[in-house]
Scaffold this active site. Structure first.
Site, PDB file in Angstrom:
ATOM      1  N   LYS A 191     -21.705 -49.665 -24.201  1.00  0.00           N
ATOM      2  CA  LYS A 191     -22.913 -50.852 -24.740  1.00  0.00           C
ATOM      3  C   LYS A 191     -22.792 -52.068 -24.272  1.00  0.00           C
ATOM      4  O   LYS A 191     -23.989 -52.219 -23.781  1.00  0.00           O
ATOM      5  CB  LYS A 191     -21.745 -52.015 -26.443  1.00  0.00           C
ATOM      6  CG  LYS A 191     -22.386 -52.428 -26.774  1.00  0.00           C
ATOM      7  CD  LYS A 191     -21.870 -53.266 -28.044  1.00  0.00           C
ATOM      8  CE  LYS A 191     -20.942 -52.757 -29.062  1.00  0.00           C
ATOM      9  NZ  LYS A 191     -20.447 -53.171 -30.238  1.00  0.00           N
TER      10      LYS A 191
ATOM     11  N   SER B  36     -23.680 -62.769 -25.352  1.00  0.00           N
ATOM     12  CA  SER B  36     -22.571 -63.494 -24.974  1.00  0.00           C
ATOM     13  C   SER B  36     -22.753 -63.287 -23.062  1.00  0.00           C
ATOM     14  O   SER B  36     -22.493 -64.599 -22.280  1.00  0.00           O
ATOM     15  CB  SER B  36     -21.512 -62.013 -25.354  1.00  0.00           C
ATOM     16  OG  SER B  36     -20.915 -63.085 -26.560  1.00  0.00           O
TER      17      SER B  36
ATOM     18  N   LYS C  25     -15.752 -57.323 -21.598  1.00  0.00           N
ATOM     19  CA  LYS C  25     -16.072 -58.318 -22.162  1.00  0.00           C
ATOM     20  C   LYS C  25     -15.810 -57.638 -23.300  1.00  0.00           C
ATOM     21  O   LYS C  25     -16.468 -56.128 -23.630  1.00  0.00           O
ATOM     22  CB  LYS C  25     -17.541 -58.344 -21.525  1.00  0.00           C
ATOM     23  CG  LYS C  25     -18.522 -59.170 -22.445  1.00  0.00           C
ATOM     24  CD  LYS C  25     -17.913 -60.591 -21.963  1.00  0.00           C
ATOM     25  CE  LYS C  25     -18.643 -61.458 -23.339  1.00  0.00           C
ATOM     26  NZ  LYS C  25     -17.346 -61.494 -23.899  1.00  0.00           N
TER      27      LYS C  25
ATOM     28  N   GLN D 263     -17.074 -50.305 -26.331  1.00  0.00           N
ATOM     29  CA  GLN D 263     -17.424 -51.795 -25.918  1.00  0.00           C
ATOM     30  C   GLN D 263     -17.677 -50.822 -24.413  1.00  0.00           C
ATOM     31  O   GLN D 263     -19.129 -52.108 -23.746  1.00  0.00           O
ATOM     32  CB  GLN D 263     -16.399 -52.388 -25.480  1.00  0.00           C
ATOM     33  CG  GLN D 263     -17.562 -53.559 -26.052  1.00  0.00           C
ATOM     34  CD  GLN D 263     -17.626 -54.924 -26.652  1.00  0.00           C
ATOM     35  OE1 GLN D 263     -17.061 -54.383 -27.672  1.00  0.00           O
ATOM     36  NE2 GLN D 263     -18.609 -55.932 -26.469  1.00  0.00           N
TER      37      GLN D 263
ATOM     38  N   THR E 255     -26.102 -60.820 -33.009  1.00  0.00           N
ATOM     39  CA  THR E 255     -26.230 -59.459 -33.116  1.00  0.00           C
ATOM     40  C   THR E 255     -26.455 -58.886 -34.485  1.00  0.00           C
ATOM     41  O   THR E 255     -27.298 -57.428 -34.588  1.00  0.00           O
ATOM     42  CB  THR E 255     -24.399 -59.432 -33.867  1.00  0.00           C
ATOM     43  OG1 THR E 255     -23.697 -59.899 -32.358  1.00  0.00           O
ATOM     44  CG2 THR E 255     -24.070 -57.319 -33.947  1.00  0.00           C
TER      45      THR E 255
ATOM     46  N   LYS F 193     -11.822 -55.118 -25.181  1.00  0.00           N
ATOM     47  CA  LYS F 193     -11.353 -55.308 -26.440  1.00  0.00           C
ATOM     48  C   LYS F 193      -9.932 -56.034 -27.055  1.00  0.00           C
ATOM     49  O   LYS F 193      -8.363 -55.817 -26.349  1.00  0.00           O
ATOM     50  CB  LYS F 193     -12.438 -54.308 -28.197  1.00  0.00           C
ATOM     51  CG  LYS F 193     -12.025 -54.718 -29.072  1.00  0.00           C
ATOM     52  CD  LYS F 193     -13.373 -54.935 -29.294  1.00  0.00           C
ATOM     53  CE  LYS F 193     -14.658 -56.039 -30.528  1.00  0.00           C
ATOM     54  NZ  LYS F 193     -15.020 -55.713 -30.461  1.00  0.00           N
TER      55      LYS F 193
ATOM     56  N   ASP G 203     -14.989 -61.417 -33.383  1.00  0.00           N
ATOM     57  CA  ASP G 203     -15.255 -59.434 -33.850  1.00  0.00           C
ATOM     58  C   ASP G 203     -14.717 -60.495 -35.512  1.00  0.00           C
ATOM     59  O   ASP G 203     -14.284 -61.911 -36.005  1.00  0.00           O
ATOM     60  CB  ASP G 203     -14.571 -59.530 -33.105  1.00  0.00           C
ATOM     61  CG  ASP G 203     -15.011 -57.902 -33.762  1.00  0.00           C
ATOM     62  OD1 ASP G 203     -16.114 -56.817 -33.763  1.00  0.00           O
ATOM     63  OD2 ASP G 203     -14.066 -56.897 -34.440  1.00  0.00           O
TER      64      ASP G 203
HETATM   65  P1  NDP Z   1     -16.529 -61.760 -40.225  1.00  0.00           P
HETATM   66  O1  NDP Z   1     -14.663 -62.029 -40.235  1.00  0.00           O
HETATM   67  O2  NDP Z   1     -17.846 -61.918 -40.021  1.00  0.00           O
HETATM   68  O3  NDP Z   1     -17.251 -60.530 -40.891  1.00  0.00           O
HETATM   69  C1  NDP Z   1     -16.545 -59.366 -41.870  1.00  0.00           C
HETATM   70  C2  NDP Z   1     -17.114 -58.848 -43.286  1.00  0.00           C
HETATM   71  O4  NDP Z   1     -16.504 -57.518 -42.614  1.00  0.00           O
HETATM   72  C3  NDP Z   1     -16.638 -59.511 -44.454  1.00  0.00           C
HETATM   73  O5  NDP Z   1     -17.927 -60.005 -45.167  1.00  0.00           O
HETATM   74  C4  NDP Z   1     -15.955 -58.924 -44.472  1.00  0.00           C
HETATM   75  O6  NDP Z   1     -14.846 -58.752 -45.908  1.00  0.00           O
HETATM   76  C5  NDP Z   1     -15.679 -57.526 -44.448  1.00  0.00           C
HETATM   77  N1  NDP Z   1     -15.001 -56.787 -43.680  1.00  0.00           N
HETATM   78  C6  NDP Z   1     -13.740 -56.758 -43.202  1.00  0.00           C
HETATM   79  N2  NDP Z   1     -13.436 -55.604 -43.074  1.00  0.00           N
HETATM   80  C7  NDP Z   1     -13.539 -54.704 -44.300  1.00  0.00           C
HETATM   81  C8  NDP Z   1     -12.801 -53.502 -44.818  1.00  0.00           C
HETATM   82  N3  NDP Z   1     -12.224 -53.345 -44.579  1.00  0.00           N
HETATM   83  N4  NDP Z   1     -13.927 -53.440 -46.002  1.00  0.00           N
HETATM   84  C9  NDP Z   1     -14.511 -53.789 -46.780  1.00  0.00           C
HETATM   85  N5  NDP Z   1     -15.035 -55.226 -45.940  1.00  0.00           N
HETATM   86  C10 NDP Z   1     -14.525 -56.224 -44.403  1.00  0.00           C
HETATM   87  O7  NDP Z   1     -17.187 -60.316 -38.777  1.00  0.00           O
HETATM   88  P2  NDP Z   1     -18.345 -59.240 -38.132  1.00  0.00           P
HETATM   89  O8  NDP Z   1     -19.691 -60.059 -39.062  1.00  0.00           O
HETATM   90  O9  NDP Z   1     -18.298 -60.692 -36.599  1.00  0.00           O
HETATM   91  O10 NDP Z   1     -18.248 -58.192 -38.065  1.00  0.00           O
HETATM   92  C11 NDP Z   1     -18.343 -57.548 -38.690  1.00  0.00           C
HETATM   93  C12 NDP Z   1     -18.673 -56.118 -38.254  1.00  0.00           C
HETATM   94  O11 NDP Z   1     -19.848 -56.632 -37.343  1.00  0.00           O
HETATM   95  C13 NDP Z   1     -17.736 -55.389 -37.100  1.00  0.00           C
HETATM   96  O12 NDP Z   1     -17.125 -54.128 -36.956  1.00  0.00           O
HETATM   97  C14 NDP Z   1     -17.676 -56.545 -35.765  1.00  0.00           C
HETATM   98  O13 NDP Z   1     -16.773 -55.181 -35.084  1.00  0.00           O
HETATM   99  C15 NDP Z   1     -19.528 -55.973 -35.760  1.00  0.00           C
HETATM  100  N6  NDP Z   1     -19.836 -56.633 -34.670  1.00  0.00           N
HETATM  101  C16 NDP Z   1     -19.272 -58.032 -34.793  1.00  0.00           C
HETATM  102  C17 NDP Z   1     -19.873 -58.440 -33.431  1.00  0.00           C
HETATM  103  C18 NDP Z   1     -20.282 -60.079 -33.714  1.00  0.00           C
HETATM  104  O14 NDP Z   1     -20.709 -60.753 -32.816  1.00  0.00           O
HETATM  105  N7  NDP Z   1     -19.170 -60.101 -34.323  1.00  0.00           N
HETATM  106  C19 NDP Z   1     -20.482 -57.880 -31.827  1.00  0.00           C
HETATM  107  C20 NDP Z   1     -20.876 -56.715 -32.504  1.00  0.00           C
HETATM  108  C21 NDP Z   1     -20.559 -55.876 -33.563  1.00  0.00           C
HETATM  109  P3  NDP Z   1     -13.432 -59.892 -46.415  1.00  0.00           P
HETATM  110  O15 NDP Z   1     -13.654 -61.186 -46.309  1.00  0.00           O
HETATM  111  O16 NDP Z   1     -13.618 -59.771 -47.433  1.00  0.00           O
HETATM  112  O17 NDP Z   1     -12.858 -59.147 -45.311  1.00  0.00           O
END
Ligand code: NDP
Length: 451
Positions: A119, A383, A95, A116, A215, A131, A171
């Protein structure tokens, strides 16, 4: 990299991991952080050090890499690379989410899959660790291009997944739109309504209430639990949040609901500081409906908000810091600034956003620190609740799912806290999370034999 030299087995294993997995620095970093915590448990419970157990944990059960060809709107053929790492299924089906971002490579997906495992174990919900993703960049792509990419990606992925085998979710770069296209293609190819094969689905076709929020909400609940331990709560506290995607958005929403004041959000172009606190409805409209940037937010919000191109949110003084964008976004310099500005709590919404040097500074300063594998586990926990609802062909109310999420986050907090105490590291949630997650997976692996 300094060695976890308190136990010779762990030190040797880290060297072996680095040699066998060259050019995967994020995977090495994630392994190092876990191994560094495990010395006390291997000393106290030596059967965990028996030959082969930790070695097996460090090697994915299966690694899948595949070609993803698709046509863009100009009719040109584009070729991306797809990944799925099925890391460990001792506790349940693999997962973990799918990430679509140009930085995705084998090492990134392996670090995420490795995290993961622990977690998912911490949730107590019977899910293994996996993943996946692709180096596809959805930014600037039309809906039709995203759909064609998702269909091609799933055409290969479908042969490897299933509700009892491997259950992907979202993600970075994979939200409700992408999950919809992926599910549609899975259903078409397999000719099965197998709701439990993906999570994060739309609520009218098998998705759970609160999954998009889980999250971010969960991380705020974890931060609140750490504050409670210190006799405080979130009411009236200022917060800096990085990112403006799924996790950041619902982190901001929950902070406001609990009486805190989130001052910032960001994307890869820069950040916004809003002296009045982020207007979450406006941010949601811009990000989720219009697919715009945080600079658009600053333009439309009025005089309280300012956009800082290229800057970082960690320069804004606040009581609470919630990194919610990506790995290694909070370095030692940023940590020093946060500490100087009096931060009380840092809690990871993103996966591994804090560099090892930053983590050591934060812990040395006595700041409460919630590691992602505990603090952001709310997403995968809901999830797993979505999978339960799918199996039972039912849909729980928003209130029920939110109550379950709150209970799960409080349980994870308690488990990490008490495990850290038990192993002589009071207040160290990193040690607590790594050891508690490890014990659950290790016990299952030992009981299931050498596989
Ligand atoms: P999204 O794609 O919805 O949002 C990602 C955000 O982070 C955007 O604002 C993006 O900006 C920014 N970002 C991504 N990569 C970079 C980078 N290299 N440098 C600067 N900014 C960056 O993703 P999520 O919100 O789902 O995920 C965010 C984090 O949370 C990740 O680390 C993910 O692994 C973690 N996570 C997510 C979960 C989920 O349920 N979605 C669960 C657990 C953890 P831009 O649009 O400019 O790229």
């Amino acid at each position: 990299m300094t060695r976890p030299d308190t136990h010779p087995l762990l030190s040797a294993l880290l060297t072996e991991v680095e040699q066998r997995n060259p050019a995967q620095p994020e995977f090495h970093q994630a392994v190092h952080e876990v191994l560094e915590s495990l010395a006390p448990v291997l000393v106290e419970r030596p059967h965990y050090a028996e030959p082969g157990l930790v070695e097996r944990l460090l090697e994915p059960e299966r690694q899948i890499i595949f070609r993803v060809p698709w046509q863009d709107d100009q009719g040109r053929v584009q070729v991306n690379r797809g990944f799925r790492i099925e890391f460990n299924s001792a506790l349940g089906p693999y997962k973990g989410g799918l990430r679509f971002h140009p930085s995705v490579n084998l090492g990134i997906v392996k670090f995420l899959g490795f995290e993961q495992i622990f977690k998912n174990a911490l949730t107590g919900l019977g899910i293994g660790g996996g993943k996946g993703g692709s180096d596809f960049d959805p930014h600037g792509r039309s809906d039709a291009e995203v759909m064609r990419f998702c269909q091609s990606f799933m055409t290969e992925l479908q042969r490897h997944i299933g509700e009892h085998t491997d259950v992907p979710a979202g993600d970075i770069g994979v939200g409700g739109r992408e999950i919809g296209y992926l599910f549609g293609q899975y259903r078409r190819i397999t000719n099965r309504w197998e709701a439990g094969v993906l999570t994060g689905k739309g609520t009218t076709w098998g998705g759970s209430a609160i999954r998009p929020e889980a999250t971010g909400y969960g991380n705020v609940l974890f931060a609140a639990a750490m504050l409670r331990e210190r006799g405080e709560d979130l009411e009236g506290q200022t917060a800096v949040v990085s990112g403006s995607g799924n996790v950041a958005l619902y982190t901001i929403e929950k902070l406001i609901a609990l009486g805190a004041n989130p001052l910032t959000c960001s994307d890869s172009g820069g950040y916004v500081i809003d002296e009045k606190g982020i207007d979450v409805a406006l941010l949601q409209q811009i990000k989720e409906v219009e697919r715009g940037r945080v600079s658009d937010y600053a333009e439309r919000r009025g005089s309280s908000a300012r956009y800082v191109p290229g800057g970082r949110v960690w320069d804004v003084p606040a009581d609470v810091a919630l990194p919610s964008a990506t790995q290694n976004e909070l370095d030692a310099d940023a940590a020093a600034t946060l500490i100087q500005n009096g931060v009380k709590v840092v809690s990871e919404g993103a996966n591994m956003p804090t560099t090892p040097d930053a983590l050591h500074l934060i812990q040395q300063a006595g700041v409460a620190f919630g590691p992602g594998k505990a603090a952001n586990a709310g997403g995968v926990a809901v999830s797993a609740l979505e999978m339960s609802q799918n199996h039972a062909r039912t849909a729980w109310t928003r209130e029920r799912v939110e109550d379950e999420l709150t209970q799960i986050m409080n349980d994870i907090h308690r488990t990490c806290h008490d495990t850290a105490d038990r192993y002589g590291a009071p207040g160290d949630y990193v040690t607590g999370a790594n050891i508690a997650g490890f014990e659950r997976v290790a016990d299952a692996m030992l009981e299931q034999g050498v596989i």
